[in-house]
Design an enzyme around this catalytic site. Structure first.
Site, PDB file in Angstrom:
ATOM      1  N   MET A   1      26.262  31.947  55.090  1.00 26.93           N
ATOM      2  CA  MET A   1      27.232  32.916  55.594  1.00 26.93           C
ATOM      3  C   MET A   1      27.040  34.273  54.921  1.00 26.93           C
ATOM      4  O   MET A   1      26.905  35.296  55.576  1.00 26.93           O
ATOM      5  CB  MET A   1      28.662  32.410  55.352  1.00 26.93           C
TER       6      MET A   1
ATOM      7  N   SER B   1      32.931  38.819  51.554  1.00 31.73           N
ATOM      8  CA  SER B   1      34.122  38.252  52.193  1.00 31.73           C
ATOM      9  C   SER B   1      34.339  38.789  53.611  1.00 31.73           C
ATOM     10  O   SER B   1      35.153  38.254  54.353  1.00 31.73           O
ATOM     11  CB  SER B   1      35.359  38.550  51.337  1.00 31.73           C
TER      12      SER B   1
ATOM     13  N   GLU C   1      36.658  23.156  52.525  1.00 35.05           N
ATOM     14  CA  GLU C   1      35.767  23.793  51.554  1.00 35.05           C
ATOM     15  C   GLU C   1      36.547  24.279  50.338  1.00 35.05           C
ATOM     16  O   GLU C   1      36.149  24.062  49.187  1.00 35.05           O
ATOM     17  CB  GLU C   1      35.029  24.966  52.204  1.00 35.05           C
TER      18      GLU C   1
ATOM     19  N   HIS D   1      37.425  25.843  19.648  1.00 32.91           N
ATOM     20  CA  HIS D   1      36.195  25.281  19.075  1.00 32.91           C
ATOM     21  C   HIS D   1      35.604  26.190  17.992  1.00 32.91           C
ATOM     22  O   HIS D   1      34.669  25.783  17.289  1.00 32.91           O
ATOM     23  CB  HIS D   1      35.136  25.069  20.164  1.00 32.91           C
ATOM     24  N   GLY D   2      36.122  27.409  17.908  1.00 33.23           N
ATOM     25  CA  GLY D   2      35.579  28.344  16.920  1.00 33.23           C
ATOM     26  C   GLY D   2      34.137  28.692  17.231  1.00 33.23           C
ATOM     27  O   GLY D   2      33.710  28.700  18.394  1.00 33.23           O
TER      28      GLY D   2
ATOM     29  N   ASN E   1      39.536  34.960  45.203  1.00 33.06           N
ATOM     30  CA  ASN E   1      40.964  34.696  44.998  1.00 33.06           C
ATOM     31  C   ASN E   1      41.841  35.806  45.566  1.00 33.06           C
ATOM     32  O   ASN E   1      43.002  35.576  45.909  1.00 33.06           O
ATOM     33  CB  ASN E   1      41.246  34.469  43.518  1.00 33.06           C
TER      34      ASN E   1
END
Length: 381
Positions: A125, A132, A244, A340-341, A368
């Site tokens: 597409m 978009s 989708e 996790h640093g 979004n």
């Protein structure tokens, strides 16, 4: 996970598929990431075991089961890694176009090898400059005798390198008003004259997922490869976008669940200032906030999946889920890496890979921002 739409047979299937992945996928995943490609041999193994296109009718080689089995496949693939997204695209995004709009002859020609993994599919597409803005794509297909002459370029195409069968959105009537009424879908097969592949794109994340540019220069596509009716392409795309986007939401949710799991294990074992960092109030509050958001996301998502399986029109809700869950996943990735640093920034830790893989989920299948415009329209705004 106690999903409302799953029964005992689904959970038996999940255990079987998880064992398959532990043997055939997990030990090789890092190598695939390094090679920037999931090998075709893995696709064939998926097909041999019945893990491709499970809802395709038995008359075309599938198992004819409900969509809950596809949900399980997508969830378990995402638990291993986001670079397996192309399999979900094949199973649940491209193949439904063939099953819904294909002629009997087209189904018998293409579906059986899609089920076995011999044929890998893609859908084209997006174009350079037209992301978009789907209604204004520039790729054209003009009927010339028994063939369409297809001209144009597509980009960001998932499975673009491996694809043997590509559904191409194009303009069969470039003068149509409004423009979307001139759009059709053509199925282009590997080795069709005039069809070439451009670069395998070098992405920030999803390293093992092959993503490519596709080029069509006077590509001669038999008119028998028109999918559905001429001029109905835009309508077909809109009809399939609900599933989708639901697939994207499922992957985002599973990714957040996995990141929380990784981080809980890490903070319990990692010590600082004489105690596990899980004992620090700030750590606890961050994890509590994430766990709550993730639990609420799962509840909403499971209800949507159940409604989708019942055939309900839930476009607005799916748009909400795609937007909210992908944003949540990106936020969770950032917070989990922080917890996790310095180790979170190291490639040998899975959280680093999750951190770079998840941001694109808020972009593909409609950004979004597009999701918010859909929701606004459904609110009557």
């Amino acid at each position: 996970m106690n999903h409302v739409y799953l029964k005992d047979e689904h959970e038996i299937f999940r255990r079987s598929f998880r064992r398959f992945l532990q043997k055939e996928c997990v030990p090789y995943y890092d190598e695939w990431e390094e090679n920037r490609l999931v090998p075709r041999s893995f696709w064939r193994k998926m097909g041999e075991q019945g893990f491709l296109c499970p809802d395709v009718d038995e008359s075309y080689g599938g198992n004819g089961v409900d969509w809950g089995f596809s949900v399980i496949i997508n969830e378990e693939l995402e638990r291993v890694g986001s670079s397996l997204v192309g399999i979900g695209l094949h199973n649940d995004i491209v193949i439904p176009y063939l099953t819904s709009y294909g002629t009997e002859e087209q189904k018998r020609k293409w579906l059986p090898t899609c089920v076995t993994g011999e044929t890998i599919t893609a859908i084209a597409m997006t174009e350079p400059g037209y992301g978009s803005d789907l209604a204004n794509i520039q790729t054209t297909a003009i009927l010339d005798g028994d063939h369409y002459l297809l001209n144009g370029q597509k980009t960001f195409i998932t499975n673009g390198i491996h694809a043997d069968l590509v559904i191409v959105a194009c303009k069969t009537n470039p003068q149509a008003v409004p423009p979307h009424k001139g759009m059709s879908l053509l199925v282009v097969e590997r080795n069709t004259p005039g069809f070439t592949r451009g670069r395998k794109l070098n992405k920030v994340g999803l390293h093992a997922q092959d993503t490519a540019e596709l080029i069509f220069e006077d590509c001669r596509v038999p008119k028998e490869n028109l999918l559905g009716e001429e001029g109905k392409g835009f309508t077909y795309l809109m009809e399939k976008l609900q599933q989708e986007r639901l697939i994207v939401a499922i992957a985002a949710q599973v990714s957040t669940e996995r990141m929380l799991e990784l981080t809980l294990d890490y903070v319990k074992s990692r010590k600082a200032f004489g105690k596990a960092i899980s004992k620090f109030q700030n750590t606890q509050f961050k994890l509590v906030e994430m766990a709550t958001d993730i639990e609420m996301g799962r509840t909403f998502l499971d209800q949507l999946i159940a409604e989708h399986m019942e055939g309900k029109d839930i476009v607005a809700k799916v748009s909400m889920a795609k937007w909210k869950l992908t944003e949540m996943a990106r936020d969770v990735a950032t917070q989990c890496m922080q917890l996790h640093g310095g180790y979170g920034y190291m490639e040998e830790y899975e959280i680093a890979r999750r951190y770079r893989d998840i941001p694109v989920a808020s972009i593909y299948a409609g950004t979004n921002e597009i999701m918010k415009t859909i929701i606004a329209k459904n609110l009557g705004l």
